[in-house]
Enzyme design. Structure first.
Site: not given
Length: 452
Positions: A104, A246, A248, A250
């Site tokens: 992340s 960010d 990833d 999400d």
């Protein structure tokens, strides 16, 4: 062995904490546990595996894929895609397991393994605990049951995942984005190609930064944890708004036309009003966390919207939403869940829906976000302490009680341990920013002395 799973999967420094052996073993254990739980129901299981662009994701993907296939699971590799894309495809393709390799917002040396159950939902705590137990049993000598011959899993690439996910995003938008100019900061991460494509197909004029991942530069001075580049780019290009993800994707944070940050609480406030207007905000309720700004709660109460607050972590927000049937929830950090269209936080979807509200109303982002006033909130991260003792230290408890007396009814204090990093987070909210900073600084010093 300490608990491997944190609030968001298993994370650590790739090839040091998170090794190929660990990734392989966890994948085999996950397959065995889900089989024991009846998830496969007598059919040949399938898994969707994706990753962010980190260099370490290449060998970790190979390990995960090998582990799953050795356990008799057919694997669809979707390549570099956001976490919410892997969750969506797990559900859309009827897969039994989803696996995302990402840390992340963490720095590049870290990586992580996150599992999804059928439907694209995060695994329940008890399943994660069982996976750890089975993995440890094998590590200490108990052999796996291994299929042979035609029983081993087959591996194939699913290149269609990109277009299928983008089509899903476009399909759920209430209106197009024609006439909007948007700057996207992709954090050199998993959404570097997906997000610009989705915004462009939706009609926006798109400017991208942080969209050249090389495996080493993910989150490096850009993205949702470093907004300065996005602020400057929005002003430079005269854009209507900026969106930051960010690693990833999400998460979603935003910047208005003047370069001012719009955080997750403000985004939730804008979307809550939009969804209520459309009759989509079930029970006139939005779910936040204990970190939600007091100004957000005040604004929602004024607008007749109820705020439910959970522990920090999008999984706890999601649990509350699913249990009570709520449609919208999220965190100040930018994890926003629109449950009718996603099973996890989806930064690209959130950004698209926020932009759609601007396009539909003709109002500026600053105007829309003005529905709430953020009270000064100071967050101090205290690293390298024994975070497990946050709730048991008498010295720390006394310091918190004294701070709460000083702040009175106009502020609050929250101490919590990070779920993914070895640190304690000190949050202080007050009507006056200088008071909040002073109290947070004193508490951070006590955390260091009491837990260091």
């Amino acid at each position: 062995m300490g608990r491997l799973f944190g609030t968001d999967g298993v994370r650590g420094v790739a090839n040091a904490d998170l090794t190929a052996e660990l990734a392989l073993g966890l994948s085999v254990a996950a397959a065995h546990v889900l089989a024991e739980a009846g998830t496969f129901e007598g059919h040949r299981p399938t898994a969707v595996v994706g990753r962010d662009p980190r260099a370490s994701g290449e060998f970790l993907e190979a390990a995960v894929v090998a582990g799953l296939a050795s356990a008799g699971v057919d694997v669809l590799r979707v390549g570099v895609l956001p976490t919410p894309a892997v969750a969506y495809l797990t559900g859309a393709l009827g897969a039994d397991i989803g696996v995302m390799l990402s840390a992340s917002h963490n720095a590049m040396p870290d990586n992580g393994v996150k599992f999804f159950a059928r439907g694209g939902h995060k695994l329940a705590d008890e399943l994660e605990d069982r996976i750890e137990t089975v993995y440890e049993q094998h590590r200490t000598g108990e052999p796996w049951a291994r299929p042979t011959g035609a029983g081993v899993g087959r591996i194939s690439d699913y290149a269609e995942g990109f277009d299928r996910y983008v089509a899903h995003l476009i399909g759920v938008l209430p209106n197009r984005l024609d006439g909007l100019k948007v700057v996207l900061d992709e954090a050199h991460g998993a959404a570097a190609h997906v997000s610009p494509e989705a915004f462009a197909r939706a009609g926006a004029e798109v400017v991208t930064i942080g969209a050249e991942p090389d495996g080493l530069n993910i989150n490096d001075g850009c993205g949702s944890t470093h907004l300065s580049l996005l602020r400057a780019a929005v002003v430079e290009h005269g854009a209507d708004l900026g969106i930051a993800h960010d690693g990833d994707a999400d998460r979603c944070l935003a910047v208005d036309a003047a370069g001012e940050e719009i955080d997750g609480d403000q985004i939730l406030a804008v979307l809550a009003l939009a969804m209520r207007e459309a009759g989509q905000l079930r029970k006139d309720t939005v779910v936040g966390t204990v970190m939600s700004n007091l100004g957000f709660k005040i604004a929602m109460e004024r607008e007749g919207i109820h705020l439910v607050q959970t522990a920090v972590g999008d999984r706890y927000v999601l649990e509350s939403m699913k249990a009570e049937g709520y449609a919208l929830g999220g965190e100040q950090s930018g994890h926003v869940i629109v449950l009718d269209h996603a099973t996890t936080g989806d930064g690209t979807l959130t950004g698209l829906m926020l932009a759609a509200r601007l396009a539909a109303t003709g109002r500026s982002l600053a105007d829309l976000a003005g529905v709430m006033e953020r009270l000064p909130q100071v967050l101090v991260n205290v690293p390298d302490v024994d975070k497990s003792r946050v709730g048991t230290s008498p010295e720390l408890a006394a310091a918190v009680a004294e701070a709460e007396r000083e702040l009175g009814a106009t502020g609050r204090v929250l101490l919590r341990q990070s779920g993914t990093e070895p640190l304690v987070r000190v949050m202080v909210e007050a009507a006056d920013i200088e008071q909040a900073r002073a109290v947070a600084g004193r508490l951070a010093d006590v955390v260091k002395s009491a837990l260091g």
